[in-house]
Design an enzyme around this catalytic site. Structure first.
Site, mmCIF file in Angstrom:
data_model
loop_
_atom_site.group_PDB
_atom_site.id
_atom_site.type_symbol
_atom_site.label_atom_id
_atom_site.label_comp_id
_atom_site.label_asym_id
_atom_site.label_seq_id
_atom_site.Cartn_x
_atom_site.Cartn_y
_atom_site.Cartn_z
ATOM 1 N N ASN A 19 -10.347 0.126 2.090
ATOM 2 C CA ASN A 19 -8.915 0.186 1.830
ATOM 3 C C ASN A 19 -8.672 -0.128 0.350
ATOM 4 O O ASN A 19 -8.778 -1.274 -0.067
ATOM 5 C CB ASN A 19 -8.213 -0.830 2.738
ATOM 6 C CG ASN A 19 -6.715 -0.863 2.537
ATOM 7 O OD1 ASN A 19 -6.183 -0.263 1.604
ATOM 8 N ND2 ASN A 19 -6.019 -1.578 3.406
ATOM 9 N N HIS B 23 -2.576 6.588 4.858
ATOM 10 C CA HIS B 23 -3.162 5.441 4.151
ATOM 11 C C HIS B 23 -4.436 5.027 4.883
ATOM 12 O O HIS B 23 -4.446 4.888 6.098
ATOM 13 C CB HIS B 23 -2.154 4.291 4.132
ATOM 14 C CG HIS B 23 -2.716 3.007 3.623
ATOM 15 N ND1 HIS B 23 -3.525 2.952 2.513
ATOM 16 C CD2 HIS B 23 -2.600 1.731 4.072
ATOM 17 C CE1 HIS B 23 -3.884 1.694 2.304
ATOM 18 N NE2 HIS B 23 -3.347 0.932 3.241
ATOM 19 N N CYS C 36 0.824 -1.217 0.000
ATOM 20 C CA CYS C 36 0.000 0.000 0.000
ATOM 21 C C CYS C 36 0.852 1.258 0.000
ATOM 22 O O CYS C 36 0.341 2.350 -0.228
ATOM 23 C CB CYS C 36 -0.923 0.009 1.214
ATOM 24 S SG CYS C 36 -2.009 -1.397 1.213
HETATM 25 N N1 ACO Z 1 -17.116 -9.537 11.413
HETATM 26 C C1 ACO Z 1 -17.328 -9.992 12.644
HETATM 27 N N2 ACO Z 1 -16.342 -10.520 13.404
HETATM 28 C C2 ACO Z 1 -15.116 -10.593 12.868
HETATM 29 C C3 ACO Z 1 -14.831 -10.138 11.570
HETATM 30 C C4 ACO Z 1 -15.903 -9.600 10.826
HETATM 31 N N3 ACO Z 1 -15.732 -9.125 9.578
HETATM 32 N N4 ACO Z 1 -13.516 -10.330 11.315
HETATM 33 C C5 ACO Z 1 -12.986 -10.874 12.413
HETATM 34 N N5 ACO Z 1 -13.945 -11.050 13.345
HETATM 35 C C6 ACO Z 1 -13.816 -11.608 14.700
HETATM 36 C C7 ACO Z 1 -12.603 -12.484 14.861
HETATM 37 O O1 ACO Z 1 -12.877 -13.787 14.411
HETATM 38 C C8 ACO Z 1 -12.381 -12.405 16.357
HETATM 39 O O2 ACO Z 1 -13.255 -13.283 16.981
HETATM 40 P P1 ACO Z 1 -12.761 -14.148 18.268
HETATM 41 O O3 ACO Z 1 -12.422 -13.119 19.295
HETATM 42 O O4 ACO Z 1 -13.964 -14.964 18.550
HETATM 43 O O5 ACO Z 1 -11.583 -14.927 17.779
HETATM 44 C C9 ACO Z 1 -12.810 -10.996 16.712
HETATM 45 O O6 ACO Z 1 -13.623 -10.553 15.623
HETATM 46 C C10 ACO Z 1 -11.655 -10.046 16.900
HETATM 47 O O7 ACO Z 1 -10.773 -10.180 15.809
HETATM 48 P P2 ACO Z 1 -9.457 -9.340 15.694
HETATM 49 O O8 ACO Z 1 -8.731 -9.742 14.453
HETATM 50 O O9 ACO Z 1 -8.711 -9.375 16.993
HETATM 51 O O10 ACO Z 1 -10.087 -7.890 15.522
HETATM 52 P P3 ACO Z 1 -9.337 -6.525 15.434
HETATM 53 O O11 ACO Z 1 -9.873 -5.603 16.417
HETATM 54 O O12 ACO Z 1 -7.861 -6.700 15.328
HETATM 55 O O13 ACO Z 1 -9.832 -5.986 14.011
HETATM 56 C C11 ACO Z 1 -9.029 -5.855 11.760
HETATM 57 C C12 ACO Z 1 -9.587 -6.735 12.849
HETATM 58 C C13 ACO Z 1 -10.076 -4.819 11.398
HETATM 59 C C14 ACO Z 1 -8.697 -6.716 10.560
HETATM 60 C C15 ACO Z 1 -7.758 -5.149 12.288
HETATM 61 O O14 ACO Z 1 -6.899 -6.082 12.902
HETATM 62 C C16 ACO Z 1 -6.983 -4.449 11.217
HETATM 63 O O15 ACO Z 1 -7.458 -3.505 10.613
HETATM 64 N N6 ACO Z 1 -5.709 -4.837 11.008
HETATM 65 C C17 ACO Z 1 -4.869 -4.228 10.020
HETATM 66 C C18 ACO Z 1 -5.292 -4.667 8.681
HETATM 67 C C19 ACO Z 1 -4.727 -3.818 7.595
HETATM 68 O O16 ACO Z 1 -4.556 -2.640 7.755
HETATM 69 N N7 ACO Z 1 -4.483 -4.448 6.444
HETATM 70 C C20 ACO Z 1 -4.016 -3.824 5.299
HETATM 71 C C21 ACO Z 1 -2.698 -3.151 5.490
HETATM 72 S S1 ACO Z 1 -1.691 -3.072 4.137
HETATM 73 C C22 ACO Z 1 -2.651 -2.682 2.921
HETATM 74 O O17 ACO Z 1 -3.387 -1.728 3.047
HETATM 75 C C23 ACO Z 1 -2.651 -3.548 1.696
#
Ligand code: ACO
Length: 326
Positions: free
Chosen positions: A283, A253, A113
């Site tokens: 994103n 970003h 990204c």
């Molecule tokens: N809907 C409902 N529940 C969900 C979803 C969803 N879409 N996705 C995950 N969950 C659940 C998980 O299974 C987990 O459940 P559990 O506790 O029973 O195991 C719970 O939600 C918490 O999951 P986490 O992964 O800990 O949630 P988090 O608060 O970290 O948020 C997220 C997840 C939004 C993906 C976050 O970690 C994030 O944004 N990370 C960075 C991702 C990123 O920026 N990627 C791209 C970067 S580089 C580029 O841009 C190409």
């Protein structure tokens, strides 16, 4: 002093909107979860017969129109993308052909990204070498085609779109003041697409295993992203002998509102000066920053002389920043 000034911007997002409510019908998720965890309400999705270069072409044409330039005036087309039309030729060559920029040298940059910031940094050097050049820099993506629509951990985050800017050499204070680029390849497993390359050439097996889709360790990446955005922003401020309060607008970003808020807090940067449009587009990977630059320009949210801070992170892991006097 000659600087690379941004003389025009353009962007394009496909018209089809996919809302969080639509996603509720596809995977086990909710509008409430997506908006509270990421800040995203909806994203744009390209049609089946659309390629990344088609989105880039629309953004490019809009930027050319704003600049009052003909396609033949461009000397370079540098495209940041992680979802190219094909492995080769590069997506920039397709854009070049589609807009008819016969004179331009076209190539792509792949740095996750952060690709747009890497491309911007290169463009700056091309202009410093010959200030008469006109350089187009794009970020263009169709992330929806590398997304596993059964994986709720990733499919709610990404969207499609493209942004373009045109840079020209100009005497004075306006233009790019600095760029800083970083990477840590040891962290590659935080976000990757394993199939289709030389490590795992496409086969029935790679497709059956869904190896042509994004794999992400979201939680770990979140922490790395916050640190990277904060560090690289601070590095940029220090290099330019600026303080947070000197910056008029920050365009980070757009991966997750919580990542941006946490990074801003770490460097005591006020959220009122942070531009966010993640709600509308999700994103769009390397396209988030140029789309946002076009929006702030067209909506009059920046004026000549304003100081803009760009910061990004992405797969690799890569991260980078730019400071621009608009
Ligand atoms: N809907 C409902 N529940 C969900 C979803 C969803 N879409 N996705 C995950 N969950 C659940 C998980 O299974 C987990 O459940 P559990 O506790 O029973 O195991 C719970 O939600 C918490 O999951 P986490 O992964 O800990 O949630 P988090 O608060 O970290 O948020 C997220 C997840 C939004 C993906 C976050 O970690 C994030 O944004 N990370 C960075 C991702 C990123 O920026 N990627 C791209 C970067 S580089 C580029 O841009 C190409």
């Amino acid at each position: 002093m000659i600087r690379s000034r941004i003389i025009a911007t353009g962007s394009y997002a496909p018209p089809k909107v996919l809302t969080n409510f639509d996603l509720e019908k596809m995977v086990e998720t909710s509008d409430e979860w997506i908006i509270s965890r990421s800040g995203i309400r909806e994203r744009r999705i390209a049609e089946k017969n659309t390629s990344t270069s088609d989105l880039g072409t629309q953004a490019a044409l809009r930027a050319l129109e704003m600049a009052g330039l003909a396609p033949e005036d461009l000397d370079f087309i540098i495209t940041g993308t992680n979802s190219p039309d094909m492995f080769f030729p590069c997506t920039g060559c397709f854009i070049q052909a589609k807009i008819g920029a016969k004179k331009a040298a076209a190539f792509d940059v792949s740095a996750g990204c952060t690709s747009f910031i890497h491309a911007l940094s290169l463009a700056d050097k091309f202009i410093k070498e010959d200030p008469s050049r006109k350089v187009m820099v794009l970020g263009a993506e169709i992330m929806s085609k590398v997304t596993d629509w059964t994986d709720r951990g990733t499919c709610v985050l990404f969207g499609d779109g493209a942004g373009a800017i045109i840079l020209a050499g100009e005497e004075g204070e306006r233009g790019i003041l600095s760029t800083h680029l970083h990477s840590d390849g040891a962290l590659w497993e935080l976000l990757y697409m394993p199939g289709g390359g030389s490590a795992n050439p496409s086969s029935h097996e790679t497709v059956d295993k869904g190896m042509h889709y994004i794999k992400m360790a979201g939680n770990q990446l979140f922490k790395v992203a916050v640190r990277a955005l904060a560090d690289v922003s601070q590095e940029a401020l220090k290099y330019n002998r600026l303080k947070s309060q000197d910056i008029d607008i920050m365009i980070p970003h757009q991966a997750n509102t919580r990542i941006i808020e946490a990074a801003a807090k770490l460097i005591s940067f006020p959220m009122e000066k942070v531009f966010l449009n993640i709600e509308k587009y999700g994103n769009t990977s390397s396209a988030t920053i140029p789309i946002a630059m076009d929006e702030v320009q067209r909506e009059g949210k920046v004026k000549a002389g304003d100081l803009m801070l760009l910061c990004s992170f992405g797969t690799g892991v890569t991260w980078g920043s730019a400071v621009i006097r608009w």
